[in-house]
Design a protein around this motif. Structure first.
Motif, PDB file in Angstrom:
ATOM      1  N   PHE A   1       1.667 -42.812 -62.501  1.00  0.00           N
ATOM      2  CA  PHE A   1       2.219 -42.485 -61.192  1.00  0.00           C
ATOM      3  C   PHE A   1       2.852 -43.720 -60.544  1.00  0.00           C
ATOM      4  O   PHE A   1       3.937 -43.643 -59.952  1.00  0.00           O
ATOM      5  N   GLY A   2       2.197 -44.862 -60.667  1.00  0.00           N
ATOM      6  CA  GLY A   2       2.769 -46.091 -60.128  1.00  0.00           C
ATOM      7  C   GLY A   2       4.087 -46.449 -60.788  1.00  0.00           C
ATOM      8  O   GLY A   2       5.012 -46.945 -60.132  1.00  0.00           O
ATOM      9  N   ASP A   3       4.194 -46.178 -62.100  1.00  0.00           N
ATOM     10  CA  ASP A   3       5.453 -46.411 -62.799  1.00  0.00           C
ATOM     11  C   ASP A   3       6.562 -45.535 -62.217  1.00  0.00           C
ATOM     12  O   ASP A   3       7.712 -45.978 -62.069  1.00  0.00           O
TER      13      ASP A   3
ATOM     14  N   HIS B   1      -4.979 -45.375 -44.923  1.00  0.00           N
ATOM     15  CA  HIS B   1      -4.298 -46.500 -44.295  1.00  0.00           C
ATOM     16  C   HIS B   1      -3.119 -45.944 -43.488  1.00  0.00           C
ATOM     17  O   HIS B   1      -3.319 -45.116 -42.622  1.00  0.00           O
ATOM     18  N   GLU B   2      -1.889 -46.346 -43.795  1.00  0.00           N
ATOM     19  CA  GLU B   2      -0.764 -45.840 -43.009  1.00  0.00           C
ATOM     20  C   GLU B   2       0.032 -44.771 -43.771  1.00  0.00           C
ATOM     21  O   GLU B   2       1.143 -44.416 -43.377  1.00  0.00           O
TER      22      GLU B   2
ATOM     23  N   ILE C   1       2.469 -48.399 -52.873  1.00  0.00           N
ATOM     24  CA  ILE C   1       2.221 -47.683 -54.125  1.00  0.00           C
ATOM     25  C   ILE C   1       0.737 -47.374 -54.281  1.00  0.00           C
ATOM     26  O   ILE C   1       0.359 -46.262 -54.674  1.00  0.00           O
ATOM     27  N   ASP C   2      -0.119 -48.330 -53.970  1.00  0.00           N
ATOM     28  CA  ASP C   2      -1.557 -48.119 -54.133  1.00  0.00           C
ATOM     29  C   ASP C   2      -2.061 -46.999 -53.232  1.00  0.00           C
ATOM     30  O   ASP C   2      -2.870 -46.160 -53.659  1.00  0.00           O
ATOM     31  N   ASP C   3      -1.591 -46.976 -51.982  1.00  0.00           N
ATOM     32  CA  ASP C   3      -2.039 -45.937 -51.062  1.00  0.00           C
ATOM     33  C   ASP C   3      -1.511 -44.561 -51.494  1.00  0.00           C
ATOM     34  O   ASP C   3      -2.226 -43.555 -51.429  1.00  0.00           O
ATOM     35  N   ALA C   4      -0.261 -44.513 -51.931  1.00  0.00           N
ATOM     36  CA  ALA C   4       0.304 -43.251 -52.414  1.00  0.00           C
ATOM     37  C   ALA C   4      -0.461 -42.766 -53.634  1.00  0.00           C
ATOM     38  O   ALA C   4      -0.729 -41.561 -53.778  1.00  0.00           O
TER      39      ALA C   4
ATOM     40  N   ASP D   1      12.493 -47.857 -46.943  1.00  0.00           N
ATOM     41  CA  ASP D   1      11.303 -48.657 -47.261  1.00  0.00           C
ATOM     42  C   ASP D   1      10.030 -47.838 -47.431  1.00  0.00           C
ATOM     43  O   ASP D   1       8.922 -48.352 -47.229  1.00  0.00           O
ATOM     44  N   GLN D   2      10.172 -46.565 -47.785  1.00  0.00           N
ATOM     45  CA  GLN D   2       8.981 -45.788 -48.092  1.00  0.00           C
ATOM     46  C   GLN D   2       9.293 -44.757 -49.179  1.00  0.00           C
ATOM     47  O   GLN D   2      10.445 -44.408 -49.408  1.00  0.00           O
TER      48      GLN D   2
END
Length: 318
Positions: free
Chosen positions: A123-125, A181-182, A203-206, A238-239
């Motif tokens: 997913f991070g990729d 978080h946000e 990326i980590d929060d998503a 930026d998101q």
């Protein structure tokens, strides 16, 4: 950094393939002549149906284990057309121009290694791809609901601004289900079928919100393997915006109809979930109606009860 590629290197690859691969050039030229119908499925939302004969390769793909095992993997380097070029994305992926396009510019991003299609651990990729290729929507089709190569991990990318869902995302009615978080995860309440939207600048929060969603889906359907899903992701202001579509079926009943007058060769995947339905056969394109499209969505997507169960699972974890 995941990759050293730039926007210009991706565009150069596309231009070079257009100039040097006759089949690919012909199929992209044909896109300018594809026929499109539109249907108003709800008060505010319109979906498109694209007649695209070249996509019969994907729509009619046999993806059962036996069929897959008996054909060479078309995403492995040794089995690709000699004309197909690639540029690396990090150490694990390659970017290819898709020779059977839906979008004005359409790419496939397979792993270098021949390994099964899964989003888990990747997913991070996918989000890194969305940031690097920020002029494109990145999409993922699960191995049981849209991937024509379930045996080889890959993403795809298509031109931004093509899918109705991307254009209309700010018009949906959303229910906020929770935050991390946000970052936030929301349920779209007014689209033609249920989907979840993750908005995040991390990326980590998503990834945390996505894993919460996937875990909830596994509980709803009581499955120990990857739940059926399609994903669209893009990077804007930026998101990341990540639309996740839970699925209960791969193909609708009309796909298997023995009566030719009722049969529709429509095999929905991420692009269809985003509002562009691909129809590779002329007869099907001529006869398909808005009611047919809504019926297909009702069959293959989560129903109201399953969505409510999933929402409860998500809220209990956030």
């Amino acid at each position: 950094m995941m990759s050293d590629i730039t926007f210009s290197s991706v565009e150069d690859l596309f231009s070079h393939q257009l100039q040097n691969w006759r089949l690919l050039a012909a199929n992209y030229a044909a896109l300018s002549r594809v026929e499109v119908k539109e249907f108003q499925l709800s008060e505010r939302y319109v979906v498109k149906v694209q007649f695209n004969p070249a996509r019969i390769v994907s729509s009619a793909a046999k993806v059962d284990k036996e069929s897959v095992s008996q054909r060479p993997c078309f995403l492995c380097p040794q089995n690709r057309p000699t004309e197909q070029e690639a540029i690396p994305f990090g150490e694990d992926y390659q970017i290819l121009v898709n020779p059977y396009p839906i979008f004005p510019k359409h790419f496939t991003i397979p792993t270098v290694e021949h390994t099964p299609q899964t989003i888990m651990g990747r997913f991070g990729d996918m989000l890194n791809l969305a940031r690097t290729m920020d002029q494109y929507v990145i999409f993922y089709n699960g191995p049981r609901c849209g991937a024509s190569a379930p045996d080889h991990a890959h993403f795809q990318a298509g031109s931004r601004g093509f899918l109705p869902i991307e254009r209309d995302i700010n018009d949906f009615d959303f229910e906020d289900l929770g935050t991390y978080h946000e970052s936030v995860i929301r349920l779209a309440q007014s689209y033609t079928h249920p989907f979840f939207l993750i908005q995040s600048s991390s990326i980590d929060d998503a990834a945390f919100l996505f894993s919460t969603l996937v875990e909830g889906m596994s509980r709803v359907k009581e499955e120990s393997f990857e739940p059926m899903l399609n994903i669209l992701a893009w990077y804007l202001d930026d998101q990341w915006l990540v639309a996740v579509f839970p699925r209960k079926l791969h193909r609708p009943s009309c796909y298997f109809e023995t009566d030719a007058t009722k049969r529709l060769l429509i095999s929905p995947a991420s692009v269809d979930m985003g509002g562009v339905f691909i129809v590779p056969q002329r007869a099907d394109f001529d006869k398909v109606t808005g009611d047919d499209i809504q019926k297909i969505l009702n069959e293959v997507c989560y129903d109201e009860e399953m969505t409510e169960q999933l929402v409860k699972q998500i809220k209990s974890c956030l």
